[in-house]
Design a protein around this motif. Structure first.
Motif, PDB file in Angstrom:
ATOM      1  N   ARG A  98     -33.513 -20.246  -9.827  1.00 15.67           N
ATOM      2  CA  ARG A  98     -34.418 -20.460 -10.966  1.00 15.67           C
ATOM      3  C   ARG A  98     -35.616 -19.519 -10.881  1.00 15.67           C
ATOM      4  NH1 ARG A  98     -35.950 -24.429 -14.797  1.00 15.67           N
ATOM      5  NH2 ARG A  98     -38.202 -24.678 -14.918  1.00 15.67           N
ATOM      6  N   ILE A  99     -36.195 -19.390  -9.694  1.00 17.63           N
ATOM      7  CA  ILE A  99     -37.341 -18.508  -9.490  1.00 17.63           C
ATOM      8  C   ILE A  99     -36.944 -17.067  -9.787  1.00 17.63           C
ATOM      9  CG2 ILE A  99     -38.891 -17.532  -7.751  1.00 17.63           C
ATOM     10  CD1 ILE A  99     -38.886 -20.376  -6.451  1.00 17.63           C
ATOM     11  N   ARG A 100     -35.793 -16.654  -9.278  1.00 15.90           N
ATOM     12  CA  ARG A 100     -35.320 -15.284  -9.500  1.00 15.90           C
ATOM     13  C   ARG A 100     -35.116 -15.007 -10.989  1.00 15.90           C
ATOM     14  NH1 ARG A 100     -31.441 -16.309  -5.281  1.00 15.90           N
ATOM     15  NH2 ARG A 100     -32.347 -15.698  -3.294  1.00 15.90           N
ATOM     16  N   SER A 101     -34.636 -16.008 -11.722  1.00 15.03           N
ATOM     17  CA  SER A 101     -34.422 -15.838 -13.165  1.00 15.03           C
ATOM     18  C   SER A 101     -35.743 -15.577 -13.888  1.00 15.03           C
ATOM     19  CB  SER A 101     -33.759 -17.075 -13.760  1.00 15.03           C
ATOM     20  OG  SER A 101     -32.483 -17.255 -13.220  1.00 15.03           O
ATOM     21  N   PHE A 102     -36.779 -16.325 -13.529  1.00 14.31           N
ATOM     22  CA  PHE A 102     -38.085 -16.142 -14.160  1.00 14.31           C
ATOM     23  C   PHE A 102     -38.665 -14.771 -13.814  1.00 14.31           C
ATOM     24  CE2 PHE A 102     -37.899 -20.671 -14.870  1.00 14.31           C
ATOM     25  CZ  PHE A 102     -38.634 -20.849 -16.033  1.00 14.31           C
ATOM     26  N   VAL A 103     -38.517 -14.348 -12.562  1.00 20.77           N
ATOM     27  CA  VAL A 103     -39.018 -13.042 -12.142  1.00 20.77           C
ATOM     28  C   VAL A 103     -38.252 -11.938 -12.866  1.00 20.77           C
ATOM     29  CG1 VAL A 103     -39.194 -11.462 -10.185  1.00 20.77           C
ATOM     30  CG2 VAL A 103     -39.861 -13.840  -9.910  1.00 20.77           C
ATOM     31  N   LYS A 104     -36.953 -12.129 -13.015  1.00 16.68           N
ATOM     32  CA  LYS A 104     -36.118 -11.123 -13.670  1.00 16.68           C
ATOM     33  C   LYS A 104     -36.527 -10.950 -15.146  1.00 16.68           C
ATOM     34  CE  LYS A 104     -31.773  -9.115 -13.773  1.00 16.68           C
ATOM     35  NZ  LYS A 104     -31.057  -8.405 -12.755  1.00 16.68           N
ATOM     36  N   LYS A 105     -36.921 -12.044 -15.800  1.00 18.04           N
ATOM     37  CA  LYS A 105     -37.365 -11.947 -17.196  1.00 18.04           C
ATOM     38  C   LYS A 105     -38.604 -11.054 -17.313  1.00 18.04           C
ATOM     39  CE  LYS A 105     -35.583 -16.392 -18.731  1.00 18.04           C
ATOM     40  NZ  LYS A 105     -35.915 -17.769 -19.107  1.00 18.04           N
ATOM     41  N   VAL A 106     -39.514 -11.194 -16.347  1.00 18.52           N
ATOM     42  CA  VAL A 106     -40.714 -10.351 -16.356  1.00 18.52           C
ATOM     43  C   VAL A 106     -40.315  -8.894 -16.146  1.00 18.52           C
ATOM     44  CG1 VAL A 106     -42.931  -9.879 -15.255  1.00 18.52           C
ATOM     45  CG2 VAL A 106     -42.127 -12.227 -15.436  1.00 18.52           C
ATOM     46  N   GLU A 107     -39.457  -8.643 -15.169  1.00 17.63           N
ATOM     47  CA  GLU A 107     -39.038  -7.278 -14.865  1.00 17.63           C
ATOM     48  C   GLU A 107     -38.296  -6.643 -16.041  1.00 17.63           C
ATOM     49  OE1 GLU A 107     -36.823  -7.890 -11.302  1.00 17.63           O
ATOM     50  OE2 GLU A 107     -38.605  -7.787 -10.027  1.00 17.63           O
TER      51      GLU A 107
ATOM     52  N   LEU B 258     -44.614 -13.571 -17.510  1.00 15.23           N
ATOM     53  CA  LEU B 258     -45.423 -13.660 -16.287  1.00 15.23           C
ATOM     54  C   LEU B 258     -46.117 -15.012 -16.195  1.00 15.23           C
ATOM     55  CD1 LEU B 258     -46.494 -12.235 -13.758  1.00 15.23           C
ATOM     56  CD2 LEU B 258     -48.386 -11.402 -15.144  1.00 15.23           C
ATOM     57  N   LYS B 259     -46.624 -15.500 -17.342  1.00 20.09           N
ATOM     58  CA  LYS B 259     -47.283 -16.814 -17.361  1.00 20.09           C
ATOM     59  C   LYS B 259     -46.300 -17.929 -17.015  1.00 20.09           C
ATOM     60  CE  LYS B 259     -51.130 -15.924 -20.447  1.00 20.09           C
ATOM     61  NZ  LYS B 259     -51.766 -16.211 -21.731  1.00 20.09           N
ATOM     62  N   HIS B 260     -45.020 -17.736 -17.336  1.00 19.14           N
ATOM     63  CA  HIS B 260     -44.006 -18.733 -17.012  1.00 19.14           C
ATOM     64  C   HIS B 260     -43.541 -18.592 -15.568  1.00 19.14           C
ATOM     65  CE1 HIS B 260     -44.208 -19.442 -21.202  1.00 19.14           C
ATOM     66  NE2 HIS B 260     -43.039 -20.023 -21.350  1.00 19.14           N
ATOM     67  N   ALA B 261     -43.559 -17.377 -15.054  1.00 17.90           N
ATOM     68  CA  ALA B 261     -43.085 -17.129 -13.689  1.00 17.90           C
ATOM     69  C   ALA B 261     -44.089 -17.592 -12.638  1.00 17.90           C
ATOM     70  CB  ALA B 261     -42.790 -15.648 -13.498  1.00 17.90           C
ATOM     71  N   GLN B 262     -45.366 -17.494 -12.963  1.00 21.97           N
ATOM     72  CA  GLN B 262     -46.406 -17.837 -11.993  1.00 21.97           C
ATOM     73  C   GLN B 262     -46.288 -19.276 -11.471  1.00 21.97           C
ATOM     74  OE1 GLN B 262     -50.346 -17.036 -13.398  1.00 21.97           O
ATOM     75  NE2 GLN B 262     -51.318 -17.529 -11.463  1.00 21.97           N
TER      76      GLN B 262
ATOM     77  N   LEU C 253     -45.819  -8.057  -9.806  1.00 22.51           N
ATOM     78  CA  LEU C 253     -45.444  -8.271 -11.209  1.00 22.51           C
ATOM     79  C   LEU C 253     -46.650  -8.073 -12.119  1.00 22.51           C
ATOM     80  CD1 LEU C 253     -43.106 -11.396 -10.946  1.00 22.51           C
ATOM     81  CD2 LEU C 253     -42.452  -9.082 -11.571  1.00 22.51           C
ATOM     82  N   THR C 254     -47.799  -8.597 -11.698  1.00 19.79           N
ATOM     83  CA  THR C 254     -49.027  -8.466 -12.489  1.00 19.79           C
ATOM     84  C   THR C 254     -49.391  -6.993 -12.670  1.00 19.79           C
ATOM     85  OG1 THR C 254     -49.778 -10.577 -11.601  1.00 19.79           O
ATOM     86  CG2 THR C 254     -51.419  -9.215 -12.691  1.00 19.79           C
ATOM     87  N   LYS C 255     -49.265  -6.224 -11.603  1.00 22.04           N
ATOM     88  CA  LYS C 255     -49.557  -4.788 -11.688  1.00 22.04           C
ATOM     89  C   LYS C 255     -48.618  -4.081 -12.655  1.00 22.04           C
ATOM     90  CE  LYS C 255     -51.167  -2.584  -7.709  1.00 22.04           C
ATOM     91  NZ  LYS C 255     -50.959  -2.124  -6.317  1.00 22.04           N
ATOM     92  N   ARG C 256     -47.336  -4.459 -12.609  1.00 23.26           N
ATOM     93  CA  ARG C 256     -46.355  -3.833 -13.507  1.00 23.26           C
ATOM     94  C   ARG C 256     -46.653  -4.157 -14.965  1.00 23.26           C
ATOM     95  NH1 ARG C 256     -40.142  -4.166 -12.000  1.00 23.26           N
ATOM     96  NH2 ARG C 256     -40.112  -2.862 -13.863  1.00 23.26           N
ATOM     97  N   VAL C 257     -47.018  -5.417 -15.222  1.00 22.22           N
ATOM     98  CA  VAL C 257     -47.324  -5.820 -16.599  1.00 22.22           C
ATOM     99  C   VAL C 257     -48.579  -5.099 -17.085  1.00 22.22           C
ATOM    100  CG1 VAL C 257     -48.039  -7.766 -18.051  1.00 22.22           C
ATOM    101  CG2 VAL C 257     -46.175  -8.057 -16.431  1.00 22.22           C
ATOM    102  N   ALA C 258     -49.576  -4.990 -16.225  1.00 17.20           N
ATOM    103  CA  ALA C 258     -50.823  -4.319 -16.616  1.00 17.20           C
ATOM    104  C   ALA C 258     -50.613  -2.829 -16.867  1.00 17.20           C
ATOM    105  CB  ALA C 258     -51.876  -4.513 -15.527  1.00 17.20           C
ATOM    106  N   ALA C 259     -49.624  -2.254 -16.200  1.00 17.41           N
ATOM    107  CA  ALA C 259     -49.371  -0.811 -16.329  1.00 17.41           C
ATOM    108  C   ALA C 259     -48.685  -0.435 -17.644  1.00 17.41           C
ATOM    109  CB  ALA C 259     -48.541  -0.321 -15.150  1.00 17.41           C
ATOM    110  N   ILE C 260     -48.150  -1.413 -18.340  1.00 15.66           N
ATOM    111  CA  ILE C 260     -47.430  -1.130 -19.593  1.00 15.66           C
ATOM    112  C   ILE C 260     -48.401  -0.639 -20.655  1.00 15.66           C
ATOM    113  CG2 ILE C 260     -46.036  -2.110 -21.464  1.00 15.66           C
ATOM    114  CD1 ILE C 260     -44.902  -4.078 -19.472  1.00 15.66           C
TER     115      ILE C 260
END
Length: 86
Positions: free
Chosen positions: A27-36, A51-55, A79-86
């Motif tokens: 379940r955790i991996r699924s949430f992380v994968k959605k962010v990625e 990201l808000k759901h994965a945290q 993950l936060t760094k990747r999202v901010a870099a977009i």
């Protein structure tokens, strides 16, 4: 092979816990994968929502003992760094 009753019970319990913990990690991996995935596609709004759901999922994994707290912290930071870099 286990001989005592308590050893047999321990095997049963360990199998049950392994199944539950495996489901939690999945379940955790699924949430992380959605962010990625959202980051890869370049969709910042979707990535922020994911990201808000994965945290809380990562925090729950730490609370349940499935993840080490530093591992969850590192994953969240990256993950936060990747999202901010977009």
């Amino acid at each position: 092979m286990a001989n005592t009753l308590q050893a047999k019970k321990r095997i049963r319990r360990n199998d049950k816990r392994a199944e539950i913990n495996g489901a939690r990690m999945s379940r955790i991996r699924s949430f992380v994968k959605k962010v990625e995935t959202a980051c890869t596609e370049g969709d910042k709004q979707a990535a922020e929502i994911a990201l808000k759901h994965a945290q809380p999922e990562l925090a729950r994994g730490v609370a349940r003992g499935v993840l080490h707290k530093n591992t969850a912290s590192r994953k969240l930071s990256r993950l936060t760094k990747r999202v901010a870099a977009i």
